[in-house]
Design a protein around this motif. Structure first.
Motif, short mmCIF file in Angstrom:
data_model
loop_
_atom_site.label_atom_id
_atom_site.label_comp_id
_atom_site.label_asym_id
_atom_site.label_seq_id
_atom_site.Cartn_x
_atom_site.Cartn_y
_atom_site.Cartn_z
N GLY A 177 47.70 27.48 38.38
CA GLY A 177 47.92 26.31 39.45
C GLY A 177 49.41 25.48 39.22
O GLY A 177 49.45 24.47 39.79
N ASP A 206 61.33 32.29 52.32
CA ASP A 206 61.79 33.69 52.70
C ASP A 206 61.10 34.60 51.62
O ASP A 206 61.48 34.37 50.43
CB ASP A 206 63.46 33.91 52.61
CG ASP A 206 63.82 35.48 52.77
OD1 ASP A 206 63.00 36.33 52.83
OD2 ASP A 206 65.01 35.50 53.27
N ALA A 216 51.34 36.63 45.49
CA ALA A 216 50.82 35.42 44.84
C ALA A 216 51.81 34.06 45.46
O ALA A 216 51.44 33.07 45.57
CB ALA A 216 51.40 35.42 43.23
C1 COA Z 1 54.89 32.77 42.69
C2 COA Z 1 54.71 32.11 41.45
C3 COA Z 1 55.67 30.81 41.30
C4 COA Z 1 53.20 31.55 41.50
O1 COA Z 1 53.07 30.66 40.18
P1 COA Z 1 51.43 30.45 39.75
O2 COA Z 1 51.76 29.17 38.78
O3 COA Z 1 50.64 31.52 39.06
O4 COA Z 1 50.90 29.86 41.16
P2 COA Z 1 49.53 29.12 41.43
O5 COA Z 1 48.68 29.51 40.48
O6 COA Z 1 50.08 27.59 41.69
O7 COA Z 1 48.96 29.86 42.64
C5 COA Z 1 49.19 30.98 43.14
C6 COA Z 1 48.06 31.43 43.89
O8 COA Z 1 48.18 32.89 44.27
C7 COA Z 1 47.13 33.69 43.81
N1 COA Z 1 47.56 35.01 43.35
C8 COA Z 1 48.00 35.04 42.35
N2 COA Z 1 48.32 36.37 42.01
C9 COA Z 1 48.04 36.85 43.42
C10 COA Z 1 47.91 38.31 43.84
N3 COA Z 1 48.39 39.36 42.98
N4 COA Z 1 47.47 38.35 45.14
C11 COA Z 1 46.88 37.57 45.71
N5 COA Z 1 46.90 36.31 45.26
C12 COA Z 1 47.46 35.98 44.08
C13 COA Z 1 46.48 32.80 42.91
O9 COA Z 1 45.05 32.95 42.59
C14 COA Z 1 46.77 31.44 43.38
O10 COA Z 1 45.87 31.18 44.57
P3 COA Z 1 44.59 30.12 44.47
O11 COA Z 1 45.20 28.82 44.38
O12 COA Z 1 44.01 30.27 46.04
O13 COA Z 1 43.75 30.35 43.48
C15 COA Z 1 54.66 33.10 40.22
O14 COA Z 1 54.22 34.18 40.35
C16 COA Z 1 56.13 33.55 39.94
O15 COA Z 1 57.02 32.50 39.23
N6 COA Z 1 56.60 34.40 40.47
C17 COA Z 1 57.97 35.31 40.27
C18 COA Z 1 59.15 34.38 40.96
C19 COA Z 1 58.89 34.48 42.47
O16 COA Z 1 58.32 35.55 43.09
N7 COA Z 1 59.07 33.26 43.26
C20 COA Z 1 59.04 33.10 44.61
C21 COA Z 1 60.14 33.82 45.34
S1 COA Z 1 60.07 34.01 47.28
#
Ligand code: COA
Length: 172
Positions: free
Chosen positions: A96, A121, A128
């Motif tokens: 989170g 975008d 996620a």
């Molecule tokens: C996107 C990102 C910032 C999320 O970070 P995080 O700290 O894990 O995010 P959070 O925990 O706050 O929330 C993620 C949500 O997605 C969900 N989630 C995680 N992986 C998932 C998946 N593979 N499929 C579906 N949902 C998913 C989590 O359960 C959570 O939902 P919830 O609050 O209902 O449980 C991280 O994955 C990241 O840095 N990704 C790479 C960079 C990126 O893609 N940036 C965005 C470009 S548009």
């Protein structure tokens, strides 16, 4: 530029000495899987990227590094208004933390900057990121194919938006 504090995080302006942490993120293939560029292979790419972040003028955007227990673990903000962007160390996904950071950033831009609408975008495969934005109240506004050529691969876009008028209910 201000520093924002949440329960677990400090969001502060980027500095030149954040280069090691930023390069670790931007060269990480897992973190960069759905980014608009391939993972960085040279520190100079990250140095240039960080310099751009530091140079962002207040009327153009507001972008923060995310620090957790004193360590830079990501970035969240607006490189250019109104588009939001964020990335977090994969070792800390699923706690989170991105949601916590983005709530602080959105609250800040909707109040201090008077932004009317934030947009995103997202690659449709980035489940996620889509879930994160949905939890923050973003709604899909459209889709387009082959919007980004990343390396040799064409990637698609889901466009989302969150209006300031829809934000207060999210702070509860
Ligand atoms: C996107 C990102 C910032 C999320 O970070 P995080 O700290 O894990 O995010 P959070 O925990 O706050 O929330 C993620 C949500 O997605 C969900 N989630 C995680 N992986 C998932 C998946 N593979 N499929 C579906 N949902 C998913 C989590 O359960 C959570 O939902 P919830 O609050 O209902 O449980 C991280 O994955 C990241 O840095 N990704 C790479 C960079 C990126 O893609 N940036 C965005 C470009 S548009």
């Amino acid at each position: 530029m201000v520093t924002l504090r949440t329960e677990r995080l400090t969001l502060r302006p980027a500095r030149a000495d954040d280069l090691d942490a930023i390069h670790a993120l931007l060269s990480n293939p897992r973190a960069m899987a759905y980014w608009s560029t391939p993972p960085h292979t040279h520190r100079d790419q990250s140095r240039e990227w960080l310099a751009g972040m530091i140079a962002t003028a207040p009327d153009e955007g507001v972008d923060f590094v995310i620090a957790h227990h004193g360590r830079v673990i990501g970035k969240a903000g607006f490189y250019r208004f109104p588009e939001i962007g964020y990335i977090l160390d994969p070792a800390l996904w699923g706690q989170g933390l991105a949601g916590e950071a983005l709530r602080a950033v959105l609250g800040h831009v909707f109040t201090a900057h008077g932004l009317e609408r934030a947009v995103a975008d997202v690659d449709p495969r980035n489940a996620a990121s889509l879930r994160l934005l949905e939890r923050l109240g973003f709604r899909e506004t459209g889709r387009a194919a082959k919007t980004w050529l990343v390396g040799r691969e064409w990637c698609d876009s889901v466009y989302l938006a969150l209006d300031r008028k829809d934000w207060p209910q999210r702070t509860a």
